[in-house]
Scaffold this active site. Structure first.
Site, mmCIF file in Angstrom:
data_model
loop_
_atom_site.group_PDB
_atom_site.id
_atom_site.type_symbol
_atom_site.label_atom_id
_atom_site.label_comp_id
_atom_site.label_asym_id
_atom_site.label_seq_id
_atom_site.Cartn_x
_atom_site.Cartn_y
_atom_site.Cartn_z
ATOM 1 N N CYS A 104 0.826 -1.205 0.000
ATOM 2 C CA CYS A 104 0.000 0.000 0.000
ATOM 3 C C CYS A 104 0.862 1.256 0.000
ATOM 4 C CB CYS A 104 -0.956 -0.002 1.188
ATOM 5 S SG CYS A 104 -0.140 -0.105 2.796
ATOM 6 N N HIS A 125 -1.285 1.216 7.543
ATOM 7 C CA HIS A 125 -1.790 1.158 6.162
ATOM 8 C C HIS A 125 -1.740 2.557 5.553
ATOM 9 C CE1 HIS A 125 -4.129 -0.035 2.711
ATOM 10 N NE2 HIS A 125 -5.065 0.849 2.995
#
Length: 999
Positions: free
Chosen positions: A450, A822
């Site tokens: 990510c 994330h």
């Protein structure tokens, strides 16, 4: 009289004389005659009708026959017996159509007699076999006219369905090319047959109609080189109730028993029905079948049908009678064929001739069709952008036609897209997710990637950078940019919901990054830009020197062999650095040499990274003892902003480099103690006085970063003039503003006291517009500025412009450490918009002032935001990420991208204009376009394979199906009732053992 009539047939008299004699013979029948004479006259007249060699003989015989029959009804009733009727129906007569006309007239005369109903019953019983044995279209026309008038003759009960399917079979074999009738007679005959079927269907059961539809599909799906079904079947479509569309298509398209070749043949022939005069509802059935096939992902059929028929459908626009249904089919075929421009390009050459024809035709229908065609062409050029050589002539041709809005174009494309069709009828949920309603393509997370996905999406939305990447000329030394080109090409043109950037990851991942682990997205961004710059620079050096690099040297310079940079060095990434000692400010002023004019070692043209993200700043060290100054110019691609202590009084004395400044402990979360801890509560307790909403303003952080810093104590500066460590002052000044400004908020640090990694959750106010002070030494205040919104102020050694930037991208980190959590990003297109009001920065006394034009709340870019979270892309808004930390305590903005607002109005777009990368960007290179097209086709094949696999599993587990799924006609039962021979006769030479209409 009968002998005279018989001999008269072979006489050589002129036709006029014969006509007069025939009239007199016919009139004689009204006079009293002997019964034998009447029977002989009737018998001879029948021969004239059934075996006549000319139209004169047939018509003369019919005239005499009807005249004598009407005048002698009692005798005629005894003459027209059951055996005589069977003779006319079953025997092979030369003029079978005239024989049926004779039967028709006879039934008129006998109507109301005691024998009428029994004769009707005979016709009813023999109807099926007669139709099979007399496929001549005029004979069928006469027979259907008989039944339309005397409906007692229509087969009843279970035989009604068989009679209808037999008519369908015979119609399919009829063709005007193979018959002696002219086209008008053929069309009229077919219409009569269709009217009879319509009458039957109106009064028949649902099962009877469905059996007829099964036979229609069975016939048009036959694969036989020697048999091509007649397009006359198209005449039946307008009489088929539209309520059956759903039932038929639901069962046909989802049945694995219907082979692709049969389905393809059936659809192609249905499209041919559009050519039938006055065809109605054909377009609705064709489009419904195309949509139905899309719901079960049978894309191979759709591709084959579209590519084989689209040019013929387009050609139908020149014929007024079939223009409207042809346009509806054409629109769906082309708007749904979105994975490749092949279908559209098949008709491009025909566009000028069709447009010219429609313009010359002075009718409302032609002008309406022209308007629809213009709208369709705009949609297709929007969808398949990148072919100016093909599209420029079309745009010139239709420039006077109304252009649909971008919103309408996107709506029409979304409505017709194959993958957008509902799948309720299939009974399963596909693993392939539909593409986002935004039209954007996501990036698949390849295992804690990510950090890369969020950066790539933010860079992709930097429009000028994306265009320059896609326009970059292929070069073997620039492997990284080639893979970035590929990724951007797929993000622009892929039909997938998300693209897997595996090829790019292999060459873009820093060597010290571990596969499958989370990493710092800012570190990845710097490495990515460094490698793009270095590879392009190496390629330019090679071109200039003209020498071939040794292959070993090339391998050692690849990303896999590059040593990791020292991440503890300054965050200012320098491409070329020149150190120069400047004794005093007066010396600089006397030489009148601008700082930007200092010669750099890089004599090549700016690289892609330098042109887009590259800026320059000068770092000046001033000895506080001797006032000697030493300066150096550094290139940078991002500005790292550290946080101050937390109280305004301590801001100026805080260290702003490397994130080493002290911060409030309530704003920091240690990674090791984050588990089970309420981060949201901690983040929400921070109350900083700097921002009006309790946070720090980004404009203030920029100012803090550029404020002079005292170097004293253990941090003293070694003065070359004093030749010793001295207290000094370090000053940073930006001398060249980048086109895109990358700002990194230094939220991560290592806490020496607690021996743990920490993240700072202090809230920051992210302005829509940012002012960056740029130092212009020696600049004339009267010279044109880079932007009319730049405010100029005079300093001791030059002038300072506040360059204006608009926020276009934000990368958010969710978590408590750079090594966990994330990343996702918010971004919007970075093309400036036309402002409704002229903004004068002179009215703004302070950067970041609220309200007036030019302040932090002034937006110079379109307010259309997107949220990119790996494979998921949705619409978003500025308020969504500006308050993200308030809503989710662990989520904080980490990297921000700002776009410089240019003064050139030609670079701006309308406020509401839709931005479509495929339209804005230059045409893709052939190799990139081919890669995307092949992958789009592969994607359709993958969906189709999944659908077929699931359908096969359902078929295996399903219970035995009823006869609805297998058509059974009278052939399977030993023949039709009343057949004149064993088995009830055949159906010509057609092999009907092949495809059947099964569900």
């Amino acid at each position: 009289m009968d002998k005279i009539f018989c001999g008269f047939r072979t006489s050589k008299h002129p036709e006029a004389v014969k006509r007069e004699l025939i009239r007199r013979i016919a009139d004689t029948g009204s006079k009293p005659q002997h019964e034998d004479t009447i029977n002989n006259m009737l018998q001879e007249a029948v021969l004239w009708v059934t075996d006549g060699s000319s139209e004169f003989e047939e018509n003369s015989g019919m005239h005499v026959y009807t005249s004598w029959a009407k005048s002698n009804r009692a005798t005629f009733e005894n003459f027209f017996t059951k055996d005589f009727l069977l003779h006319l129906l079953c025997d092979r007569l030369q003029n079978s159509s005239k024989a049926i006309t004779l039967v028709h007239d006879s039934m008129h005369i006998l109507q109301g007699t005691s024998s009428f109903l029994s004769l009707c019953h005979i016709i009813e019983v023999k109807a099926i076999s007669f139709v099979r044995e007399h496929p001549n279209i005029l004979t069928l026309k006469a027979f259907c006219q008989l039944m339309l008038e005397f409906r007692e003759c229509i087969p009843k009960g279970a035989f009604t369905s068989t009679f209808c399917t037999t008519l369908v079979q015979v119609m399919s074999a009829a063709s005007s090319e193979n018959s002696q009738e002219n086209p008008d007679q053929f069309v009229l005959a077919v219409s009569v047959i269709a009217q009879l079927l319509n009458h039957i269907w109106q009064n028949a059961s649902t099962e009877t109609i469905l059996q007829s539809l099964k036979m229609i599909f069975r016939v048009i799906s036959v694969i036989d080189e020697d048999f091509e079904p007649s397009i006359s079947l198209g005449a039946l479509v307008k009489y088929i109730p539209l309520k059956f569309i759903t039932t038929v298509i639901k069962n046909v398209v989802a049945d694995g028993g219907v082979q692709d070749t049969n389905m393809t043949a059936a659809l192609i022939r249905m499209i041919d029905w559009l050519r039938w005069p006055s065809s109605q509802n054909v377009d609705q059935w064709v489009v419904a079948f195309l949509r139905g096939l899309a719901t079960v992902h049978k894309y191979t059929i759709l591709v084959n049908v579209t590519e084989s028929k689209v040019d013929q459908v387009f050609d139908m626009l020149q014929y007024p009678g079939i223009r409207d249904p042809a346009m509806k089919v054409l629109e769906h075929m082309l708007l749904s064929f979105q994975h490749s421009p092949v279908a559209f390009h098949q008709i491009v050459d025909q566009v000028p001739s069709i447009v010219k024809l429609l313009r010359c035709e002075n009718s409302y229908g032609a002008q309406e069709c022209l308007a629809k065609l213009g709208e369709l062409l705009h949609c297709l050029m929007f969808l398949h952008a990148g072919f100016p050589d093909l599209y420029d002539p079309i745009l010139e041709l239709i420039k006077d036609l109304a252009k649909p809005s971008a919103g309408l174009i996107k709506l029409r494309l979304a409505e017709n897209k194959w993958t957008a069709q509902k799948t309720e009828i299939t009974g399963y949920v596909s693993k392939f997710q539909p593409k986002s309603e935004t039209g954007k393509t996501g990036l698949i997370n390849l295992g804690n990637t990510c950090y890369m996905n969020s950066i790539l999406q933010a860079l992709y939305m930097c429009d000028s950078f994306r265009r320059d990447v896609l326009d970059f000329a292929p070069n073997a030394q620039c492997r990284l940019i080639l893979k970035l080109q590929q990724t951007f090409a797929f993000l622009s043109h892929s039909q997938r919901a998300a693209y897997a950037p595996g090829p790019l990851l292999k060459v873009a991942r820093p060597p010290w990054f571990s596969s499958g682990h989370q990493h710092d997205c800012s570190e990845f961004l710097r490495y990515l830009l460094d490698q793009l710059h270095e590879q392009e620079l190496a390629a330019m050096k090679r071109r200039q020197e003209g020498d071939d690099f040794n292959q070993e040297q090339m391998e050692m310079s690849s990303p896999e062999h590059v040593s990791p940079p020292n991440i503890y060095k300054s965050r200012l990434r320098s491409a070329q650095i020149v150190n120069t000692d400047v004794p005093t400010k007066e010396a600089v002023s006397a030489e009148k040499t601008p700082i930007l004019g200092i010669r750099c070692l890089n004599t090549f043209d700016p690289t892609l990274v330098e042109r887009t993200f590259g800026g320059k700043m000068i770092t000046t060290f001033k000895c506080l003892k001797c006032n000697n100054e030493s300066s150096r110019i550094e290139s940078f691609t991002d500005i790292p902003l550290a946080f101050p202590d937390g109280s305004k009084e301590n801001i100026t004395s805080s260290s702003l480099i490397g994130g080493k400044s002290m911060v409030q402990t309530s704003d920091v979360v240690d990674q090791d103690s984050a588990d089970g801890h309420n981060v949201e509560a901690d983040a929400g307790t921070t109350k900083s006085p700097e921002g009006s909403d309790g946070g720090i303003r980004l404009n203030d952080l920029v100012q803090y970063y550029l404020e002079p810093e005292k170097l004293e104590g253990d941090n003293q500066y070694k003065c070359d003039k004093c030749n010793s460590l001295q207290d000094a002052e370090r000053c940073l000044k930006i001398t060249q503003a980048p086109n895109y400004l990358i700002v990194t908020l230094l939220r991560f640090s290592y806490n020496i006291k607690t021996q743990s990694r920490s993240k700072l959750f202090t809230e920051v106010s992210y302005p829509k517009s940012l002012q960056l002070p740029v130092h212009c030494c020696g600049t004339d205040p009267d010279m044109p500025l880079a932007s009319p919104r730049c405010k100029v102020s005079k300093s001791d050694d030059g002038y300072c412009q506040n360059m204006l930037y608009g926020l276009c991208g934000v990368v958010v980190h969710s978590g408590t450490s750079s090594e966990c959590g994330h990343y996702y990003s918010y971004a919007r297109h970075s093309l400036p918009v036309q402002q409704k009001h002229n903004c004068d920065m002179e009215t703004d006394s302070l950067p970041g002032s609220q309200g007036p034009p030019g302040g932090e709340d002034t937006d110079y870019l379109q307010d259309k935001w997107y949220l990119f979270n790996d494979s998921h892309v949705i619409y978003s808004s500025y308020s969504s990420f500006s308050n993200v930390t308030k809503r989710f305590g662990r989520d904080t903005a980490y990297v921000l991208l700002y776009r410089k607002i240019d003064a050139d109005p030609s670079t701006r777009i309308d406020l509401n204009e839709s931005i479509h990368p495929a339209v804005l960007d230059s045409p893709l290179r052939t190799d990139l376009r081919d890669q995307v097209a092949k992958d789009n086709a592969r994607y359709l094949q993958e969906q189709e394979l999944e659908a077929r696999t699931l359908a096969a599993r359902r078929t295996v587990n399903a219970k035995p199906l009823s006869s609805w799924y297998k058509y059974e006609d009278s052939d399977d039962q030993g023949g039709s009732p009343g057949g004149c021979g064993p088995g009830g006769g055949g159906f010509g030479g057609m092999d009907t053992s092949g495809s059947r209409f099964v569900y």
